[in-house]
Scaffold this motif. Structure first.
Motif, PDB file in Angstrom:
ATOM      1  N   GLU A  83      -3.831   5.817  -3.184  1.00 21.81           N
ATOM      2  CA  GLU A  83      -3.968   4.483  -3.779  1.00 21.81           C
ATOM      3  C   GLU A  83      -3.547   4.492  -5.250  1.00 21.81           C
ATOM      4  O   GLU A  83      -2.897   3.559  -5.734  1.00 21.81           O
ATOM      5  N   GLN A  84      -3.916   5.535  -5.961  1.00 22.09           N
ATOM      6  CA  GLN A  84      -3.536   5.648  -7.365  1.00 22.09           C
ATOM      7  C   GLN A  84      -2.016   5.756  -7.504  1.00 22.09           C
ATOM      8  O   GLN A  84      -1.408   5.101  -8.361  1.00 22.09           O
ATOM      9  N   ALA A  85      -1.395   6.576  -6.652  1.00 19.37           N
ATOM     10  CA  ALA A  85       0.060   6.723  -6.693  1.00 19.37           C
ATOM     11  C   ALA A  85       0.748   5.397  -6.391  1.00 19.37           C
ATOM     12  O   ALA A  85       1.748   5.039  -7.030  1.00 19.37           O
ATOM     13  N   GLN A  86       0.219   4.649  -5.410  1.00 17.71           N
ATOM     14  CA  GLN A  86       0.838   3.373  -5.049  1.00 17.71           C
ATOM     15  C   GLN A  86       0.672   2.347  -6.173  1.00 17.71           C
ATOM     16  O   GLN A  86       1.584   1.559  -6.445  1.00 17.71           O
ATOM     17  N   LEU A 137      -0.929  13.574 -10.933  1.00 22.19           N
ATOM     18  CA  LEU A 137      -0.092  13.672  -9.736  1.00 22.19           C
ATOM     19  C   LEU A 137       0.922  14.813  -9.798  1.00 22.19           C
ATOM     20  O   LEU A 137       1.511  15.164  -8.773  1.00 22.19           O
ATOM     21  N   LEU A 138       1.127  15.415 -10.971  1.00 20.29           N
ATOM     22  CA  LEU A 138       1.994  16.597 -11.021  1.00 20.29           C
ATOM     23  C   LEU A 138       1.282  17.830 -10.459  1.00 20.29           C
ATOM     24  O   LEU A 138       1.923  18.834 -10.178  1.00 20.29           O
ATOM     25  N   GLY A 139      -0.032  17.734 -10.311  1.00 19.33           N
ATOM     26  CA  GLY A 139      -0.787  18.863  -9.769  1.00 19.33           C
ATOM     27  C   GLY A 139      -1.143  18.717  -8.305  1.00 19.33           C
ATOM     28  O   GLY A 139      -2.012  19.440  -7.796  1.00 19.33           O
ATOM     29  N   LEU A 140      -0.477  17.812  -7.601  1.00 16.81           N
ATOM     30  CA  LEU A 140      -0.820  17.567  -6.188  1.00 16.81           C
ATOM     31  C   LEU A 140      -0.835  18.831  -5.352  1.00 16.81           C
ATOM     32  O   LEU A 140      -1.736  19.053  -4.547  1.00 16.81           O
ATOM     33  N   ASP A 176       2.278  11.150   1.475  1.00 15.03           N
ATOM     34  CA  ASP A 176       1.993   9.730   1.209  1.00 15.03           C
ATOM     35  C   ASP A 176       2.177   9.401  -0.270  1.00 15.03           C
ATOM     36  O   ASP A 176       2.649   8.310  -0.613  1.00 15.03           O
ATOM     37  N   CYS A 177       1.804  10.313  -1.146  1.00 14.76           N
ATOM     38  CA  CYS A 177       2.001  10.077  -2.581  1.00 14.76           C
ATOM     39  C   CYS A 177       3.488  10.062  -2.922  1.00 14.76           C
ATOM     40  O   CYS A 177       3.940   9.213  -3.707  1.00 14.76           O
ATOM     41  N   LEU A 178       4.255  10.976  -2.343  1.00 17.00           N
ATOM     42  CA  LEU A 178       5.697  10.990  -2.602  1.00 17.00           C
ATOM     43  C   LEU A 178       6.338   9.712  -2.067  1.00 17.00           C
ATOM     44  O   LEU A 178       7.216   9.126  -2.726  1.00 17.00           O
TER      45      LEU A 178
END
Length: 358
Positions: free
Chosen positions: A8-11, A44-47, A65-67
């Motif tokens: 959700e944060q990535a979107q 998000l760089l540490g996914l 999903d984040c990508l």
């Protein structure tokens, strides 16, 4: 997609920050530094970095999903971003504990950025980049044809072929010298701001403290299957962006119907990809990773072309979002490309073109 808070944060970032800047980023000549910093600020760089090194250690489905979310907002940002999280995955899974402790916390926090230069390992024919041992060090000679993020990346996950056919993997600092040179950036149909270059290695010596691993050809083939599954996220992300564009004109019911059809296909393909990657799925029910990737490529191209067709002549404009999505879908069709994937993609196109039986 599920209501995972990381996704959700990535979107949200994709919708509110990346998308409004996507046209400008697409036409820029340098990497999207501020966009990457925004992803870093959200963690998000540490996914793909293990939690013990400051990352999120997210499961593969969440990473995909984040990508996909990032790709739905800005293609060139997604193109640069995946280099880093793939590099962190390989480093995080290796046995060089000192190297992980030295680099991964900075990678996870976005203080340093990692890129990739190993796609050439999957090419047929003589290896363009060879490696030999010199004492405990590995020495690289030749060229890595693709490395994205020149000028942004601090380190590169570099791999070449040893005399026995195994591949040798290292994390090398991206500092130009007599032993490491970068070509001028390549010119693509899209994402020129990715600053993708060829790396020329002339006796590039990498000491053991920067060694990551060696892989057999069989291990590399298994990793190629996993790469195909990972990169489905790019095509599914651009398809979701096309669905959103089709829905932006709420006056035409036919566009809404087309958006619904494409969205259902996206959900179906995502389910199939997750089924393949689920350890509980029996091997004979997983499906073929290459064919799954080919199906997602086909969907991304069709959906983005649908947005072009719906936009009419305006889509000829270089800054029109439909044209950008169509060009991005083409780039995603060629990322981590192999002969088997090319043939699977062509097979799918030919099957769709076959006339129906009377």
């Amino acid at each position: 997609m599920p209501n995972d808070p990381i996704v959700e944060q990535a979107q949200t970032i994709a919708d509110e920050y990346l998308l409004p800047r996507a046209a400008q980023a697409d036409l820029a000549t340098t990497p999207p530094v501020e966009q990457i910093r925004t992803l870093a600020g959200a963690g998000l760089l540490g996914l793909t970095t293990p939690a013990e090194f400051g990352g999120k250690g997210a499961p593969p489905s969440v990473v995909r999903d984040c990508l996909a979310a990032v790709a739905s907002g800005c293609g060139v940002t997604a193109f640069v971003y995946f280099q880093h999280i793939v590099g962190c995955r390989h480093l995080g899974g290796c046995s060089n504990g000192d190297l992980k402790e030295r680099l991964l916390p900075d990678f996870a926090a976005g203080r340093r950025f990692c890129s990739l230069a190993f796609s050439h390992l999957r090419r047929p024919g003589p290896p363009p980049l060879r490696v030999r041992s010199d004492g405990e060090a590995w020495v690289f000679d030749g060229a890595a044809p693709w490395m994205t993020g020149w000028g942004l990346a601090d380190e590169v996950l570099l791999a070449g072929v040893l005399p026995d056919g195994h591949s040798a993997w290292v994390v090398a600092p991206l500092v130009e010298s007599e032993s490491l040179r970068a070509s001028p950036p390549a010119r693509f149909c899209a994402m020129n701001a990715s600053a993708t270059v060829a790396l020329e290695c002339r006796g590039l010596r990498v000491e053991p403290e920067r060694h990551v691993k060696t892989m057999t050809p069989i291990e590399l083939a298994a990793d190629t299957d996993r790469a195909n599954i990972f990169f489905t996220a790019l095509s599914l992300g651009v398809a979701r962006a096309a669905v959103r564009l089709l829905r932006s004109d709420g006056r035409d019911e036919r566009l809404a119907n087309a958006a619904n059809v494409f969205e259902q296909e996206v959900d179906s393909m995502r389910t199939a990809v997750n089924r393949w990657d689920d350890p509980e799925t029996p091997a004979d029910q997983r499906g073929d990773a290459t064919k799954l990737r080919a199906g997602c490529i086909d969907l991304g191209v069709r959906a983005s072309y649908g947005s072009v067709a719906a936009s009419g002549g305006a889509a000829n404009g270089i800054e029109h979002p439909a044209q950008r999505l169509f060009r991005e879908a083409m780039v995603y069709a060629l990322v981590a490309q192999t002969r088997d994937l090319r043939l699977a993609t062509l097979d799918r196109l030919v099957q769709e073109a076959e006339p129906a039986s009377p």
